[in-house]
Design an enzyme around this catalytic site. Structure first.
Site, PDB file in Angstrom:
ATOM      1  N   LYS A   4     -11.237 -31.801   4.550  1.00  0.00           N
ATOM      2  CA  LYS A   4     -10.191 -31.167   4.562  1.00  0.00           C
ATOM      3  C   LYS A   4     -10.778 -29.956   6.161  1.00  0.00           C
ATOM      4  O   LYS A   4      -9.785 -29.775   6.865  1.00  0.00           O
ATOM      5  CB  LYS A   4     -10.037 -30.014   3.759  1.00  0.00           C
ATOM      6  CG  LYS A   4      -8.496 -29.139   3.959  1.00  0.00           C
ATOM      7  CD  LYS A   4      -8.557 -28.058   2.704  1.00  0.00           C
ATOM      8  CE  LYS A   4      -8.525 -28.810   1.562  1.00  0.00           C
ATOM      9  NZ  LYS A   4      -7.730 -28.121   0.229  1.00  0.00           N
ATOM     10  N   LYS A  16     -16.772 -25.255  -2.871  1.00  0.00           N
ATOM     11  CA  LYS A  16     -15.577 -24.575  -3.871  1.00  0.00           C
ATOM     12  C   LYS A  16     -16.848 -23.463  -4.504  1.00  0.00           C
ATOM     13  O   LYS A  16     -17.943 -24.329  -4.530  1.00  0.00           O
ATOM     14  CB  LYS A  16     -15.280 -26.117  -4.298  1.00  0.00           C
ATOM     15  CG  LYS A  16     -13.828 -26.078  -3.546  1.00  0.00           C
ATOM     16  CD  LYS A  16     -12.816 -25.358  -4.142  1.00  0.00           C
ATOM     17  CE  LYS A  16     -11.304 -25.625  -3.106  1.00  0.00           C
ATOM     18  NZ  LYS A  16     -10.087 -24.707  -2.975  1.00  0.00           N
ATOM     19  N   SER A 285      -6.708 -19.268   7.640  1.00  0.00           N
ATOM     20  CA  SER A 285      -8.053 -18.673   7.096  1.00  0.00           C
ATOM     21  C   SER A 285      -8.744 -18.749   8.696  1.00  0.00           C
ATOM     22  O   SER A 285      -9.233 -17.777   8.850  1.00  0.00           O
ATOM     23  CB  SER A 285      -8.973 -19.394   5.652  1.00  0.00           C
ATOM     24  OG  SER A 285      -8.563 -18.787   4.968  1.00  0.00           O
ATOM     25  N   LYS A 291      -9.805 -13.418  14.286  1.00  0.00           N
ATOM     26  CA  LYS A 291      -8.872 -11.781  14.616  1.00  0.00           C
ATOM     27  C   LYS A 291     -10.657 -10.702  13.580  1.00  0.00           C
ATOM     28  O   LYS A 291     -10.707  -9.534  14.475  1.00  0.00           O
ATOM     29  CB  LYS A 291      -8.123 -12.199  13.495  1.00  0.00           C
ATOM     30  CG  LYS A 291      -7.026 -10.260  13.397  1.00  0.00           C
ATOM     31  CD  LYS A 291      -6.442 -10.188  12.604  1.00  0.00           C
ATOM     32  CE  LYS A 291      -5.623  -8.991  12.628  1.00  0.00           C
ATOM     33  NZ  LYS A 291      -4.639  -8.269  11.457  1.00  0.00           N
ATOM     34  N   SER A 297      -6.290  -8.067  16.976  1.00  0.00           N
ATOM     35  CA  SER A 297      -4.793  -8.825  16.685  1.00  0.00           C
ATOM     36  C   SER A 297      -3.994  -9.793  17.624  1.00  0.00           C
ATOM     37  O   SER A 297      -4.052  -9.598  18.781  1.00  0.00           O
ATOM     38  CB  SER A 297      -3.927  -7.708  16.396  1.00  0.00           C
ATOM     39  OG  SER A 297      -4.195  -6.864  14.995  1.00  0.00           O
ATOM     40  N   ARG A 360      -0.671 -31.944  15.123  1.00  0.00           N
ATOM     41  CA  ARG A 360      -2.034 -32.460  15.896  1.00  0.00           C
ATOM     42  C   ARG A 360      -2.957 -33.620  15.275  1.00  0.00           C
ATOM     43  O   ARG A 360      -2.802 -34.667  15.119  1.00  0.00           O
ATOM     44  CB  ARG A 360      -3.004 -31.782  16.351  1.00  0.00           C
ATOM     45  CG  ARG A 360      -4.094 -32.201  17.145  1.00  0.00           C
ATOM     46  CD  ARG A 360      -4.200 -31.615  18.113  1.00  0.00           C
ATOM     47  NE  ARG A 360      -5.533 -30.406  17.215  1.00  0.00           N
ATOM     48  CZ  ARG A 360      -6.134 -29.092  17.913  1.00  0.00           C
ATOM     49  NH1 ARG A 360      -6.655 -29.329  18.958  1.00  0.00           N
ATOM     50  NH2 ARG A 360      -6.765 -28.806  17.033  1.00  0.00           N
TER      51      ARG A 360
END
Length: 381
Positions: A4, A16, A285, A291, A297, A360
Site C-alpha cells: 500500500k 499491522k 500519516s 511535519k 507546520s 498520480r
C-alpha cells in the site's frame, strides 16, 4: 501495508499489529494503561521510533490512543529526543498531529473512486457512463461514533444506523442535497467522510433510505458502486455471485476474499483494490510524520509571501489596465479570491497533496493494468 505504501509512493515499510481485546469490557483508565504498557513493551524491544517504526490508528483506535502512545514513548525510550512525538501518527493537532488526518481515509476512497469512474475505458467496461453524476452508491461503514450519527439523524441529514457495522444510503438523481457541516465529518473517525465527499461531488442528489436491512442484502442490493468499508471478508464465495453493483470499491482492508474476487471478475465487475483505494490514511500519516521531523507546520514558511505576492499581482494587473485605458480602474477581488489570497493553510495543503497522490497513483494503475486482471489481493503471512 508494505504494498500500500509503495502504491502511493510513501517511503515507509509496512506492518499491522494490535491488542486482541474487547474495548467495551474495559474502562478508559484501563484502556490507557493497556495502551501505555503496549507502547513500553514495543519501545523496550526497539520496535517503535520516529526513524524506525511509526504506527497509526486503525480499527478501535483514534487520536486519543495515539496521544497515549506518543506520550509513553516520549517519557521512556524517547526521553530527550526532540523527534520523539514523530514515533506515531494520527495524533491530535495540538500534540503534533496534522489537519485532515481523520478524514484522510474517506477522502482517499472518494478520490480513488472518482479517478477510476472518470476513466472512459473502465466506466464503459462495466456499462456505466464516465463520471460520478447520476451514480448510485451503497456505503458500508463502521459505526465508530454513535454521537456523530445521533447528530446526523436528529438534523434530518438522511444517514441512519442500520446495525452496528452498517450504514446504507443510496445516491440517486433528485432534488439537491445539503451536506452536513464539516465538523461532523471531521469528528466521524471513519470512512463516513466518503459520503460527505460523494454528496458534494454528485449533484443533484437525494438520499433514499433502506431500513432494516441485513448485512447480506445490504451488500447485494441494486446500486452502481458498492463501497465495503467496514471489516474484512465481507464479500465471500457465498455472496459474490449475488453482488449487483458494477463497481466494488474496497474501502476496508481485505473486504473481498480471493475466491470471491475471481467470481466478481468473471462477472465483469470492476474491483478497485484496497491497496490503492484506502491508502489515504497512510498518505496523510506520512505528511504528519514529515511535519513532526521537520518541526514546522505546512504553510508557515509561505503564508506571508503568498499573500503579498497575490496582492502584488492584483496591483500589477490594475496598473497595466490603468496605463492602457488612461483612467483609474479599481479592482475588487472576489470573495473566493480573498479566501485564497492569504495562501494555503495546512488543511488545504494536506487535502491537495492527498488528491494529487491518489490521482498520480491512479494514472499509473490505469495505464499498467488490463481490465480483466485489475483487482489485486496480496496476502502476507
Amino acid at each position: 501495508m508494505t504494498f500500500k505504501c509503495a502504491v502511493v509512493d510513501v517511503p515507509f515499510g509496512g506492518a499491522k499489529g494490535g491488542i486482541k481485546i474487547k474495548p467495551s469490557q474495559y474502562s478508559q483508565v484501563e484502556l490507557e494503561k493497556i495502551t501505555r504498557r503496549f507502547t513500553v513493551e514495543l519501545a523496550k524491544k526497539n520496535f517503535i521510533g520516529p526513524g524506525l517504526d511509526v504506527p497509526a490508528p486503525d480499527m478501535g483506535t483514534g487520536e486519543k490512543e495515539m496521544s497515549w502512545i506518543a506520550d509513553s514513548f516520549d517519557m521512556t525510550l524517547g526521553y530527550g529526543n526532540m523527534n520523539a512525538y514523530g514515533c506515531v501518527t494520527g495524533k491530535p493537532v495540538h500534540l503534533g498531529g496534522i489537519h485532515g488526518r481523520i478524514s484522510a481515509t474517506g477522502r482517499g476512497v472518494f478520490h480513488g473512486i472518482e479517478n477510476f469512474i472518470s476513466s472512459e475505458k473502465y466506466a464503459k467496461f462495466v456499462g456505466l457512463e464516465p463520471g460520478l453524476t447520476g451514480k448510485t452508491f451503497i456505503v458500508q461503514v463502521p459505526v465508530s461514533n454513535s454521537n456523530f450519527y445521533a447528530k446526523m439523524s436528529s438534523q434530518n441529514h438522511g444517514i441512519s444506523p442500520v446495525q452496528d457495522f452498517n450504514i446504507c444510503s443510496t445516491y440517486t438523481d433528485g432534488k439537491p442535497f445539503t451536506p452536513c457541516p464539516n465538523r461532523f465529518y471531521h469528528n466521524a473517525g471513519s470512512v463516513i467522510e466518503t459520503i460527505s465527499n460523494l454528496v458534494q461531488a454528485v449533484t443533484p442528489l437525494i438520499f433514499n433510505f433502506m431500513f432494516q436491512m441485513t448485512e447480506e442484502n445490504l451488500l447485494e442490493a441494486e446500486c452502481d458502486i458498492l463501497v465495503p468499508a467496514a471489516n474484512e471478508k465481507q464479500i465471500t464465495i457465498k455472496n459474490a455471485a449475488n453482488i449487483k453493483a458494477k463497481v466494488i470499491a474496497e474501502g476496508a482492508n481485505g473486504p473481498t476474499t480471493p475466491a470471491a474476487e475471481r467470481i466478481l471478475i468473471e462477472n465483469k465487475k470492476l474491483v478497485i483494490p484496497d491497496l490503492y483505494l484506502n491508502a489515504g490514511g497512510v498518505t496523510v500519516s506520512y505528511f504528519e510524520w514529515l511535519k513532526n521531523i521537520n518541526h514546522v507546520s505546512f504553510g508557515r514558511l509561505t503564508w506571508k509571501y503568498e499573500k503579498e505576492a497575490n496582492f502584488n499581482l492584483l496591483a500589477s494587473v490594475q496598473e497595466s489596465l490603468e496605463n492602457h485605458f488612461k483612467q483609474r480602474i479599481p479592482i475588487h477581488p472576489s470573495t473566493e479570491f480573498l479566501t485564497k489570497i492569504a495562501g494555503a493553510s495546512e488543511r488545504d495543503i494536506v487535502h491537495s497533496g492527498l488528491e494529487f497522490t491518489m490521482e498520480r497513483s491512479a494514472k499509473v494503475l490505469l495505464n499498467e493494468h488490463s481490465l480483466q486482471g485489475f483487482a489485486v489481493h496480496v496476502c502476507i503471512l
